[in-house]
Write a protein that holds these residues in place. Structure first.
Motif, PDB file in Angstrom:
ATOM      1  N   PRO A  59      13.377   5.560   1.385  1.00  0.00           N
ATOM      2  CA  PRO A  59      14.683   4.931   1.166  1.00  0.00           C
ATOM      3  C   PRO A  59      14.845   3.678   2.023  1.00  0.00           C
ATOM      4  O   PRO A  59      14.229   3.545   3.079  1.00  0.00           O
ATOM      5  N   ASP A  60      15.654   2.759   1.541  1.00  0.00           N
ATOM      6  CA  ASP A  60      15.985   1.510   2.246  1.00  0.00           C
ATOM      7  C   ASP A  60      14.844   0.492   2.239  1.00  0.00           C
ATOM      8  O   ASP A  60      15.000  -0.625   1.775  1.00  0.00           O
ATOM      9  N   LEU A  61      13.679   0.893   2.748  1.00  0.00           N
ATOM     10  CA  LEU A  61      12.559  -0.041   2.807  1.00  0.00           C
ATOM     11  C   LEU A  61      11.265   0.719   2.523  1.00  0.00           C
ATOM     12  O   LEU A  61      10.959   1.707   3.180  1.00  0.00           O
ATOM     13  N   SER A  62      10.504   0.236   1.542  1.00  0.00           N
ATOM     14  CA  SER A  62       9.268   0.913   1.159  1.00  0.00           C
ATOM     15  C   SER A  62       8.157   0.613   2.161  1.00  0.00           C
ATOM     16  O   SER A  62       8.284  -0.247   3.039  1.00  0.00           O
ATOM     17  N   GLY A  63       7.052   1.313   1.990  1.00  0.00           N
ATOM     18  CA  GLY A  63       5.902   1.045   2.845  1.00  0.00           C
ATOM     19  C   GLY A  63       5.404  -0.381   2.694  1.00  0.00           C
ATOM     20  O   GLY A  63       5.052  -1.037   3.673  1.00  0.00           O
ATOM     21  N   PHE A  64       5.402  -0.885   1.462  1.00  0.00           N
ATOM     22  CA  PHE A  64       4.982  -2.263   1.249  1.00  0.00           C
ATOM     23  C   PHE A  64       5.989  -3.238   1.865  1.00  0.00           C
ATOM     24  O   PHE A  64       5.612  -4.302   2.364  1.00  0.00           O
ATOM     25  N   VAL A  76      -4.365   0.380   7.792  1.00  0.00           N
ATOM     26  CA  VAL A  76      -3.294   1.098   7.093  1.00  0.00           C
ATOM     27  C   VAL A  76      -3.907   2.086   6.109  1.00  0.00           C
ATOM     28  O   VAL A  76      -4.778   1.717   5.311  1.00  0.00           O
ATOM     29  N   VAL A  77      -3.461   3.338   6.184  1.00  0.00           N
ATOM     30  CA  VAL A  77      -3.796   4.329   5.166  1.00  0.00           C
ATOM     31  C   VAL A  77      -2.498   4.706   4.466  1.00  0.00           C
ATOM     32  O   VAL A  77      -1.580   5.237   5.091  1.00  0.00           O
ATOM     33  N   LEU A  78      -2.412   4.379   3.182  1.00  0.00           N
ATOM     34  CA  LEU A  78      -1.216   4.696   2.411  1.00  0.00           C
ATOM     35  C   LEU A  78      -1.245   6.148   1.967  1.00  0.00           C
ATOM     36  O   LEU A  78      -2.300   6.679   1.593  1.00  0.00           O
ATOM     37  N   THR A  79      -0.093   6.786   2.026  1.00  0.00           N
ATOM     38  CA  THR A  79       0.037   8.167   1.558  1.00  0.00           C
ATOM     39  C   THR A  79       1.154   8.216   0.526  1.00  0.00           C
ATOM     40  O   THR A  79       2.257   7.728   0.784  1.00  0.00           O
ATOM     41  N   THR A  80       0.885   8.774  -0.638  1.00  0.00           N
ATOM     42  CA  THR A  80       1.883   8.803  -1.704  1.00  0.00           C
ATOM     43  C   THR A  80       1.571   9.909  -2.690  1.00  0.00           C
ATOM     44  O   THR A  80       0.419  10.362  -2.787  1.00  0.00           O
ATOM     45  N   SER A  81       2.584  10.353  -3.416  1.00  0.00           N
ATOM     46  CA  SER A  81       2.390  11.374  -4.434  1.00  0.00           C
ATOM     47  C   SER A  81       2.013  10.763  -5.778  1.00  0.00           C
ATOM     48  O   SER A  81       1.740  11.470  -6.734  1.00  0.00           O
ATOM     49  N   LYS A  82       1.974   9.428  -5.844  1.00  0.00           N
ATOM     50  CA  LYS A  82       1.664   8.739  -7.100  1.00  0.00           C
ATOM     51  C   LYS A  82       0.420   7.867  -6.931  1.00  0.00           C
ATOM     52  O   LYS A  82       0.037   7.511  -5.831  1.00  0.00           O
ATOM     53  N   THR A  83      -0.183   7.521  -8.058  1.00  0.00           N
ATOM     54  CA  THR A  83      -1.389   6.701  -8.026  1.00  0.00           C
ATOM     55  C   THR A  83      -1.151   5.298  -8.560  1.00  0.00           C
ATOM     56  O   THR A  83      -2.071   4.493  -8.619  1.00  0.00           O
ATOM     57  N   GLU A  84       0.076   4.989  -8.940  1.00  0.00           N
ATOM     58  CA  GLU A  84       0.360   3.713  -9.594  1.00  0.00           C
ATOM     59  C   GLU A  84       0.403   2.528  -8.637  1.00  0.00           C
ATOM     60  O   GLU A  84       0.556   1.385  -9.061  1.00  0.00           O
ATOM     61  N   TYR A  85       0.277   2.795  -7.335  1.00  0.00           N
ATOM     62  CA  TYR A  85       0.365   1.706  -6.366  1.00  0.00           C
ATOM     63  C   TYR A  85      -1.007   1.199  -5.929  1.00  0.00           C
ATOM     64  O   TYR A  85      -1.110   0.440  -4.969  1.00  0.00           O
ATOM     65  N   ALA A  86      -2.029   1.603  -6.631  1.00  0.00           N
ATOM     66  CA  ALA A  86      -3.390   1.239  -6.217  1.00  0.00           C
ATOM     67  C   ALA A  86      -3.588  -0.274  -6.184  1.00  0.00           C
ATOM     68  O   ALA A  86      -4.229  -0.810  -5.271  1.00  0.00           O
ATOM     69  N   TYR A  87      -3.037  -0.979  -7.175  1.00  0.00           N
ATOM     70  CA  TYR A  87      -3.215  -2.433  -7.207  1.00  0.00           C
ATOM     71  C   TYR A  87      -2.526  -3.075  -6.001  1.00  0.00           C
ATOM     72  O   TYR A  87      -3.091  -3.954  -5.355  1.00  0.00           O
ATOM     73  N   ASP A  88      -1.296  -2.651  -5.707  1.00  0.00           N
ATOM     74  CA  ASP A  88      -0.587  -3.194  -4.540  1.00  0.00           C
ATOM     75  C   ASP A  88      -1.354  -2.895  -3.257  1.00  0.00           C
ATOM     76  O   ASP A  88      -1.409  -3.727  -2.345  1.00  0.00           O
ATOM     77  N   ALA A  89      -1.928  -1.696  -3.188  1.00  0.00           N
ATOM     78  CA  ALA A  89      -2.711  -1.328  -2.009  1.00  0.00           C
ATOM     79  C   ALA A  89      -3.889  -2.275  -1.841  1.00  0.00           C
ATOM     80  O   ALA A  89      -4.224  -2.697  -0.728  1.00  0.00           O
ATOM     81  N   TYR A  90      -4.518  -2.631  -2.946  1.00  0.00           N
ATOM     82  CA  TYR A  90      -5.637  -3.560  -2.907  1.00  0.00           C
ATOM     83  C   TYR A  90      -5.188  -4.925  -2.395  1.00  0.00           C
ATOM     84  O   TYR A  90      -5.895  -5.583  -1.629  1.00  0.00           O
ATOM     85  N   GLN A  91      -4.001  -5.368  -2.811  1.00  0.00           N
ATOM     86  CA  GLN A  91      -3.484  -6.664  -2.397  1.00  0.00           C
ATOM     87  C   GLN A  91      -3.310  -6.746  -0.874  1.00  0.00           C
ATOM     88  O   GLN A  91      -3.479  -7.806  -0.274  1.00  0.00           O
ATOM     89  N   TYR A  92      -2.944  -5.616  -0.272  1.00  0.00           N
ATOM     90  CA  TYR A  92      -2.744  -5.587   1.184  1.00  0.00           C
ATOM     91  C   TYR A  92      -4.020  -5.205   1.938  1.00  0.00           C
ATOM     92  O   TYR A  92      -3.995  -5.089   3.153  1.00  0.00           O
TER      93      TYR A  92
END
Length: 230
Positions: A59-64, A76-92
Motif C-alpha cells: 500500500p501507498d508505495l510499491s517496491g518499484f 535487490v531480490v523481489l518477492t511477490t505472489s505474481k509473475t507479471e512483474y518480470a519485465y519491470d524486474a528486468y528493467q531494474y
C-alpha cells in the motif's frame, strides 16, 4: 563474504518467514524489517545495506516505487505472489525474482546469486586510497584512515574525531560512510567507528578514546561479525 540486508513486505507472515530463512544463513545479517516502503526509505537515507528483500505490491508505495526513490540501488531480490512483474524486474536489473510462498531451496539459490554479484561488485580500497581529504578554512587537509577514531553526526554537519584533533565537516553521514574503507563501520545512526580503535564492548555500547558510543540493535550483529572474536 557476508551481506547486510533489510526485508520490506507488508505481510507479517511473509516478513517473519523470510527473516527466519535469513537468520539460518551464515552469510546474511538482517539489520531491519519494514512493513511498508516509507520507513524503509528513511532507513536507507541514513544506512547502506548490501541487499533488499523487497515485496512488489504494497500500500501507498510499491517496491518499484521505492527503487525509483533510491539514488543508489543495492542488490535487490523481489518477492511477490505474481509473475507479471518480470519485465519491470528486468528493467531494474534485480538480482532475483522469487514467487511466494518462497521455498528454502529457491531462497538459497537467490542468496548464492546475491553473494556472487556482491563479491563481483563490492569495491575494494586500493593501497593508495587510505585517506580522505576534508575542507576546512579554505584548504584541504589529509586525514589518513588510521588517524580517524570515530565520526559523530551532529545534524547539519559531522564531527570527525582523530587521535589528536576534531574536525567539522558539512556532509551527511551516508556520504562520509561511502568515502571510508572497510576498517570503518556504522554502529549507530549517529556514529561511525574505526574498528581498530575500539577499546572494549559491553552490551550495547563500545569505548573509543574514553568516549562511550552506543551500538544500535540493527548494527550489533554486523559489528560482532566484523570483529576477530575468540
Amino acid at each position: 563474504m557476508s551481506l547486510t540486508c533489510i526485508i520490506v513486505d507488508d505481510e507479517l507472515m511473509a516478513r517473519n518467514a523470510l527473516q527466519r530463512m535469513c537468520e539460518q544463513h551464515e552469510a546474511l545479517s538482517v539489520v531491519g524489517t519494514f512493513a511498508s516502503a516509507a520507513p524503509a526509505l528513511n532507513y536507507l537515507a541514513e544506512h547502506s545495506v548490501d541487499l533488499i528483500w523487497l515485496d512488489v505490491e504494497m500500500p501507498d508505495l510499491s517496491g518499484f516505487g521505492l527503487l525509483e526513490q533510491l539514488s543508489s540501488i543495492p542488490l535487490v531480490v523481489l518477492t511477490t505472489s505474481k509473475t507479471e512483474y518480470a519485465y519491470d524486474a528486468y528493467q531494474y536489473q534485480v538480482t532475483d525474482y522469487l514467487k511466494k510462498p518462497i521455498t528454502l531451496p529457491r531462497f538459497k539459490i537467490a542468496v548464492e546469486r546475491a553473494l556472487e554479484l556482491g563479491a563481483r561488485n563490492r569495491p575494494t580500497v586500493s593501497q593508495d586510497r587510505q585517506e580522505i581529504y576534508i575542507k576546512t578554512d579554505g584548504r584541504y587537509i589529509r586525514l589518513p584512515f588510521d588517524t580517524i577514531a570515530y565520526i559523530e553526526n551532529m545534524g547539519d554537519y559531522v564531527k570527525i574525531f582523530t587521535t589528536t584533533q576534531t574536525y567539522i565537516v558539512y556532509a551527511t553521514m551516508k556520504y562520509i560512510e561511502e568515502k571510508l574503507g572497510p576498517q570503518f563501520l556504522r554502529v549507530h545512526r549517529s556514529y561511525i567507528v574505526h574498528l581498530g580503535k575500539i577499546v572494549d564492548i559491553e552490551e550495547n555500547t563500545l569505548v573509543i578514546q574514553n568516549k562511550v558510543i552506543p551500538i544500535s540493535r540493527a548494527n550489533k550483529s554486523e559489528l560482532m561479525n566484523r570483529l576477530n572474536l575468540l
